[in-house]
Design a protein around this motif. Structure first.
Motif, mmCIF file in Angstrom:
data_model
loop_
_atom_site.group_PDB
_atom_site.id
_atom_site.type_symbol
_atom_site.label_atom_id
_atom_site.label_comp_id
_atom_site.label_asym_id
_atom_site.label_seq_id
_atom_site.Cartn_x
_atom_site.Cartn_y
_atom_site.Cartn_z
ATOM 1 N N GLN A 28 3.053 1.242 6.130
ATOM 2 C CA GLN A 28 2.863 1.057 4.680
ATOM 3 C C GLN A 28 3.843 0.023 4.141
ATOM 4 O O GLN A 28 3.486 -0.824 3.319
ATOM 5 N N PHE A 29 5.082 0.111 4.579
ATOM 6 C CA PHE A 29 6.119 -0.808 4.122
ATOM 7 C C PHE A 29 5.746 -2.255 4.452
ATOM 8 O O PHE A 29 5.779 -3.133 3.589
ATOM 9 N N ILE A 30 5.351 -2.499 5.688
ATOM 10 C CA ILE A 30 4.994 -3.852 6.113
ATOM 11 C C ILE A 30 3.731 -4.325 5.398
ATOM 12 O O ILE A 30 3.630 -5.484 4.989
ATOM 13 N N GLU A 31 2.772 -3.433 5.206
ATOM 14 C CA GLU A 31 1.547 -3.815 4.499
ATOM 15 C C GLU A 31 1.849 -4.230 3.064
ATOM 16 O O GLU A 31 1.327 -5.234 2.574
ATOM 17 N N LYS A 32 2.718 -3.494 2.369
ATOM 18 C CA LYS A 32 3.074 -3.847 0.989
ATOM 19 C C LYS A 32 3.799 -5.188 0.930
ATOM 20 O O LYS A 32 3.628 -5.946 -0.026
ATOM 21 N N LEU A 33 4.617 -5.469 1.941
ATOM 22 C CA LEU A 33 5.309 -6.759 1.968
ATOM 23 C C LEU A 33 4.344 -7.916 2.221
ATOM 24 O O LEU A 33 4.446 -8.975 1.608
ATOM 25 N N ALA A 34 3.403 -7.713 3.130
ATOM 26 C CA ALA A 34 2.506 -8.793 3.541
ATOM 27 C C ALA A 34 1.349 -9.025 2.573
ATOM 28 O O ALA A 34 0.903 -10.154 2.402
ATOM 29 N N VAL A 38 -1.226 -12.562 1.851
ATOM 30 C CA VAL A 38 -2.410 -12.779 2.686
ATOM 31 C C VAL A 38 -3.723 -12.298 2.079
ATOM 32 O O VAL A 38 -4.794 -12.632 2.568
ATOM 33 N N VAL A 39 -3.661 -11.506 1.008
ATOM 34 C CA VAL A 39 -4.876 -10.981 0.389
ATOM 35 C C VAL A 39 -4.988 -11.542 -1.020
ATOM 36 O O VAL A 39 -4.064 -11.396 -1.824
ATOM 37 N N PRO A 40 -6.103 -12.230 -1.340
ATOM 38 C CA PRO A 40 -6.272 -12.762 -2.700
ATOM 39 C C PRO A 40 -6.266 -11.622 -3.723
ATOM 40 O O PRO A 40 -6.791 -10.545 -3.466
#
Length: 79
Positions: A28-34, A38-40
């Motif tokens: 979750q942490f990495i997804e929130k950072l990325a 990377v996602v419009p």
């Protein structure tokens, strides 16, 4: 749909993630950072979400009303 991703990091980063974030929360942490990179984003949806937040809207109205009051003050009145 979720997909599994394997990444490689140095040991100090790995240990720091486990210590600070927790073993089961790293994804979750990495997804929130990325995500922002990377996602419009849909700016209209973001503004709708902000407008739906009543406490945030009250704060915004209070702040903007304060600005209007400040602009009505005569800047030369103290001269």
């Amino acid at each position: 749909m979720k997909r599994k991703l394997t990444i490689t990091v140095i040991e100090s980063v790995y240990e720091g993630l486990h210590r600070k974030i927790g073993k089961r929360r790293i994804s979750q942490f990495i997804e929130k950072l990325a995500r922002p990179h990377v996602v419009p984003t849909d700016i209209e949806a973001a503004y709708r979400d902000m407008a739906a937040d009543d406490a945030r809207e009250r704060d915004a109205v209070e702040w903007s009303e304060g600005l209007v009051g400040d602009s009505l003050v005569n800047p030369h009145a103290s001269r």
